[in-house]
Design an enzyme around this catalytic site. Sequence first.
Site, PDB file in Angstrom:
ATOM      1  CG  HIS A  18      -1.923  -1.029   1.360  1.00 14.54           C
ATOM      2  ND1 HIS A  18      -2.088  -1.796   2.492  1.00 14.54           N
ATOM      3  CD2 HIS A  18      -2.864  -1.455   0.480  1.00 14.54           C
ATOM      4  CE1 HIS A  18      -3.095  -2.637   2.307  1.00 14.54           C
ATOM      5  NE2 HIS A  18      -3.579  -2.474   1.096  1.00 14.54           N
ATOM      6  CE  LYS A  42     -14.199  -6.932   3.177  1.00 15.45           C
ATOM      7  NZ  LYS A  42     -13.124  -6.231   2.473  1.00 15.45           N
ATOM      8  NE  ARG A  91      -2.709  -7.275  -4.373  1.00 18.47           N
ATOM      9  CZ  ARG A  91      -3.521  -7.327  -3.335  1.00 18.47           C
ATOM     10  NH1 ARG A  91      -3.064  -7.699  -2.170  1.00 18.47           N
ATOM     11  NH2 ARG A  91      -4.787  -7.015  -3.452  1.00 18.47           N
ATOM     12  CB  SER A 129      -4.374  -6.645   4.312  1.00 16.41           C
ATOM     13  OG  SER A 129      -3.954  -5.376   3.908  1.00 16.41           O
TER      14      SER A 129
HETATM   15  P1  ADP Z   1      -9.615  -4.228  -0.490  1.00 11.53           P
HETATM   16  O1  ADP Z   1     -10.105  -4.800   0.784  1.00 11.53           O
HETATM   17  O2  ADP Z   1     -10.551  -3.300  -1.186  1.00 11.53           O
HETATM   18  O3  ADP Z   1      -8.954  -5.241  -1.423  1.00 11.53           O
HETATM   19  P2  ADP Z   1      -6.985  -3.480   0.350  1.00 11.53           P
HETATM   20  O4  ADP Z   1      -6.729  -2.656   1.536  1.00 11.53           O
HETATM   21  O5  ADP Z   1      -6.596  -4.903   0.437  1.00 11.53           O
HETATM   22  O6  ADP Z   1      -8.489  -3.255  -0.045  1.00 11.53           O
HETATM   23  O7  ADP Z   1      -6.260  -2.853  -0.902  1.00 11.53           O
HETATM   24  C1  ADP Z   1      -6.544  -1.567  -1.359  1.00 11.53           C
HETATM   25  C2  ADP Z   1      -5.927  -1.393  -2.724  1.00 11.53           C
HETATM   26  O8  ADP Z   1      -4.525  -1.586  -2.645  1.00 11.53           O
HETATM   27  C3  ADP Z   1      -6.420  -2.365  -3.782  1.00 11.53           C
HETATM   28  O9  ADP Z   1      -6.460  -1.684  -5.019  1.00 11.53           O
HETATM   29  C4  ADP Z   1      -5.351  -3.419  -3.812  1.00 11.53           C
HETATM   30  O10 ADP Z   1      -5.274  -4.042  -5.087  1.00 11.53           O
HETATM   31  C5  ADP Z   1      -4.136  -2.575  -3.565  1.00 11.53           C
HETATM   32  N1  ADP Z   1      -3.030  -3.363  -3.004  1.00 11.53           N
HETATM   33  C6  ADP Z   1      -3.038  -4.061  -1.860  1.00 11.53           C
HETATM   34  N2  ADP Z   1      -1.839  -4.668  -1.655  1.00 11.53           N
HETATM   35  C7  ADP Z   1      -1.063  -4.322  -2.714  1.00 11.53           C
HETATM   36  C8  ADP Z   1       0.271  -4.635  -3.124  1.00 11.53           C
HETATM   37  N3  ADP Z   1       1.043  -5.448  -2.408  1.00 11.53           N
HETATM   38  N4  ADP Z   1       0.720  -4.098  -4.264  1.00 11.53           N
HETATM   39  C9  ADP Z   1      -0.095  -3.301  -5.004  1.00 11.53           C
HETATM   40  N5  ADP Z   1      -1.352  -2.981  -4.699  1.00 11.53           N
HETATM   41  C10 ADP Z   1      -1.831  -3.476  -3.569  1.00 11.53           C
END
Ligand code: ADP
Length: 160
Positions: A18, A42, A91, A129
């Site tokens: 992030h 959630k 990703r 996450s």
């Molecule tokens: P959600 O629960 O909506 O998936 P996240 O907090 O997991 O939200 O992720 C928010 C955004 O960050 C999403 O667009 C996700 O694809 C992106 N993201 C999460 N981890 C990574 C990573 N390691 N590299 C690139 N983008 C990421």
Amino acid sequence: MARVAIYPGSFDPLTNGHVAIIQRGLNLFDRLIVSVANNPQKTPLFTLDERKGFILEAVKNDPRVEVDSFDGLLVHYARQRGVHTVLRGLRAVSDFDYEFQLANMNRKLLPEFESVFVMTGEDYFYVSSRLVREVATFGGDVTGLVPPHVASELRKKSIR
Ligand code: ADP
């Protein structure tokens, strides 16, 4: 006119993946609103305030980054904020499928809505996450996957 984008997500917790997207987003936009989704369906590991705190600490009061939260639909929040551009990270192909549907659904709901995608670097393509939570819960080492302040809070949640 300043170019502004919303970067929405669950951020449960914030990972270095992030953080990389935030940094790269700042090369594209003048300001970013990093907004934590408050989804009552959630059950997050960290509270909304903890998740916001992780982001605030990571951006170290950078005036270009605002940390906020939202309930309900992203398009309603975007309209309320008057910002119609959203930043998302990609990703893998598996992300693409979901993001493609989401971007089109959002544009259906709000025609001026635009999604901008930034592809993750080789360092973090495997970092999510969900996996970080799993590894940390069972006492695995998450150093380098999340900022140090997040790692220390994760350690407190370890069940081993
Ligand atoms: P959600 O629960 O909506 O998936 P996240 O907090 O997991 O939200 O992720 C928010 C955004 O960050 C999403 O667009 C996700 O694809 C992106 N993201 C999460 N981890 C990574 C990573 N390691 N590299 C690139 N983008 C990421």
